[in-house]
Design a protein around this motif. Structure first.
Motif, short mmCIF file in Angstrom:
data_model
loop_
_atom_site.label_atom_id
_atom_site.label_comp_id
_atom_site.label_asym_id
_atom_site.label_seq_id
_atom_site.Cartn_x
_atom_site.Cartn_y
_atom_site.Cartn_z
N UNK A 1 0.85 -1.19 0.00
CA UNK A 1 0.00 0.00 0.00
C UNK A 1 0.88 1.23 0.00
N UNK A 2 0.62 2.18 -0.85
CA UNK A 2 1.49 3.33 -1.04
C UNK A 2 1.13 4.45 -0.08
N UNK A 3 2.13 4.98 0.61
CA UNK A 3 1.94 6.13 1.49
C UNK A 3 2.40 7.39 0.76
N UNK B 1 -3.75 1.64 7.87
CA UNK B 1 -2.92 2.72 8.40
C UNK B 1 -3.16 4.07 7.74
N UNK B 2 -3.64 4.06 6.50
CA UNK B 2 -3.88 5.29 5.75
C UNK B 2 -5.22 5.21 5.06
N UNK B 3 -6.00 6.28 5.16
CA UNK B 3 -7.33 6.30 4.55
C UNK B 3 -7.60 7.70 4.03
N UNK B 4 -8.08 7.79 2.80
CA UNK B 4 -8.46 9.07 2.20
C UNK B 4 -9.96 9.31 2.27
N UNK C 1 -21.77 4.91 13.49
CA UNK C 1 -21.07 5.94 12.70
C UNK C 1 -20.05 6.67 13.56
N UNK C 2 -20.42 7.02 14.78
CA UNK C 2 -19.49 7.70 15.68
C UNK C 2 -18.29 6.80 15.97
N UNK C 3 -18.56 5.53 16.30
CA UNK C 3 -17.49 4.61 16.65
C UNK C 3 -16.52 4.39 15.50
N UNK C 4 -17.07 4.16 14.31
CA UNK C 4 -16.22 3.91 13.14
C UNK C 4 -15.44 5.17 12.76
N UNK C 5 -16.12 6.30 12.70
CA UNK C 5 -15.45 7.54 12.32
C UNK C 5 -14.30 7.85 13.27
N UNK C 6 -14.54 7.78 14.56
CA UNK C 6 -13.49 8.11 15.52
C UNK C 6 -12.33 7.12 15.46
N UNK C 7 -12.64 5.85 15.22
CA UNK C 7 -11.59 4.84 15.15
C UNK C 7 -10.69 5.04 13.94
N UNK C 8 -11.25 5.52 12.84
CA UNK C 8 -10.47 5.69 11.61
C UNK C 8 -9.95 7.10 11.42
N UNK C 9 -10.21 8.00 12.35
CA UNK C 9 -9.69 9.36 12.23
C UNK C 9 -8.17 9.42 12.15
N UNK C 10 -7.43 8.63 12.92
CA UNK C 10 -5.96 8.67 12.78
C UNK C 10 -5.51 8.35 11.35
N UNK C 11 -6.14 7.35 10.72
CA UNK C 11 -5.78 7.00 9.34
C UNK C 11 -6.19 8.11 8.38
N UNK C 12 -7.34 8.73 8.62
CA UNK C 12 -7.79 9.81 7.75
C UNK C 12 -6.91 11.05 7.89
#
Length: 256
Positions: free
Chosen positions: A1-3, A83-86, A121-132
C-alpha cells in the motif's frame, strides 16, 4: 500500500477508501464505482462470506475488511489494518419494516436502529480518524436519507425527498436516526474543517435495495448505482468543495 507525503495527492492518484456495509445495495455500488475509478477500496462487511463475494464481484482493487459497526472490538481490529485512509463512507445502516406510528413503536426498535445508524457511525469515524488524518485531503460521506429531512416531515419538501418520507408518523426510529446522523455530519464538519476534511451527508433517493421494502417494488424507486454515484461525487470533492452539507444524489442541496 502506497503512502503519500502531504500535498502530493490529487484525483488522478490511487486513493484509499473504506465503505461500510458494502457487501450489497448502495454500499456495494459505491465500492464498485470507486474501484472502477482506479482507487483502492476496503469493502466493509459484517459477514465475511458475503464480503468475499462482493469483492469477487467488483473489478479493481477491492479488499475485504470484516467490520461490524456495532462491535467495539471489531472496529478496533479493523482500524489496525488500515494505516492510511483518504475516504470513509459510512454506509452501513438498518431500518424497520414496522408500519406502526411512532406512538406505538417500541423503544427497543429505537435502540437497535440507533446502535447501527448513529452510534456505529461515531465509533467507526473516531476509530479511523488517525488514518484519515494521514491523508492530504480526507473525505467523509455519511449515507443519510430524504426521510431525515425535517422539511419533508412537515410537508415542506417536494419530489423524491417527499416520496422517501413525507408527513407521516411512521418509521420514527429510522427517520430520527438519520436526522441525528445529519447533525453529526455538521458537528464533524465543524470540528475537522481546519484539518482539511470535507464531511457531508447524502440522501441517495428511494432505491431498490433490501433496506427499503416498499421502494423495491415501487415504479418510482431508482437504480442503487445512481444513488451511489452521488456518494462517489462527495467522496472525490475538490479542495473548494462544500463541507457540512446535506445533498441529494444529483448534487442539489436537501432541506434540513
Amino acid at each position: 500500500m502506497r503512502h503519500r507525503a502531504p500535498g502530493t495527492l490529487d484525483h488522478m492518484d490511487n486513493l484509499i477508501a473504506l465503505v461500510t456495509g458494502a457487501n450489497k445495495g448502495i454500499g456495494k455500488d459505491i465500492a464498485r464505482q470507486l474501484a472502477a475509478a482506479g482507487h483502492t477500496v476496503y469493502v466493509g462487511s459484517r459477514d465475511a462470506g458475503r464480503g468475499r463475494q462482493a469483492v469477487a464481484d467488483i473489478d479493481g482493487d477491492a479488499r475485504l475488511l470484516v467490520l461490524d459497526v456495532t462491535s467495539a472490538e471489531g472496529i478496533a481490529a479493523a482500524a489496525e489494518q488500515v494505516p492510511l485512509l483518504d475516504i470513509l463512507v459510512n454506509n452501513a445502516g438498518i431500518s424497520s419494516v414496522d408500519p406502526r406510528p411512532v406512538t406505538e413503536e417500541h423503544p427497543d426498535t429505537f435502540r437497535r436502529i440507533y446502535e447501527t445508524n448513529v452510534f456505529g457511525v461515531v465509533a467507526v469515524t473516531n476509530a479511523f480518524l488517525p488514518a484519515l488524518r494521514r491523508s492530504a485531503r480526507p473525505r467523509i460521506v455519511n449515507i443519510s436519507s430524504g426521510a431525515a429531512s425535517l422539511a419533508a416531515s412537515t410537508g415542506q419538501a417536494e419530489g423524491i425527498i417527499a416520496f422517501a418520507s413525507g408527513p407521516t408518523g411512521a418509521l420514527g426510529a429510522y427517520r430520527s436516526s438519520k436526522t441525528a446522523l445529519n447533525e453529526l455530519t455538521v458537528l464533524y464538519a465543524n470540528a475537522l474543517t481546519d484539518d482539511g476534511f470535507k464531511v457531508n451527508a447524502l440522501a441517495p433517493g428511494a432505491r431498490r435495495t433490501d433496506l427499503n421494502g416498499p421502494a423495491r417494488v415501487s415504479s418510482r424507486a431508482g437504480d442503487p448505482a445512481e444513488g451511489a454515484a452521488g456518494a462517489v461525487r462527495l467522496a472525490l470533492l475538490p479542495d473548494d468543495g462544500p463541507t457540512g452539507g446535506f445533498f441529494s444524489w444529483d448534487g442539489t442541496p436537501v432541506p434540513w
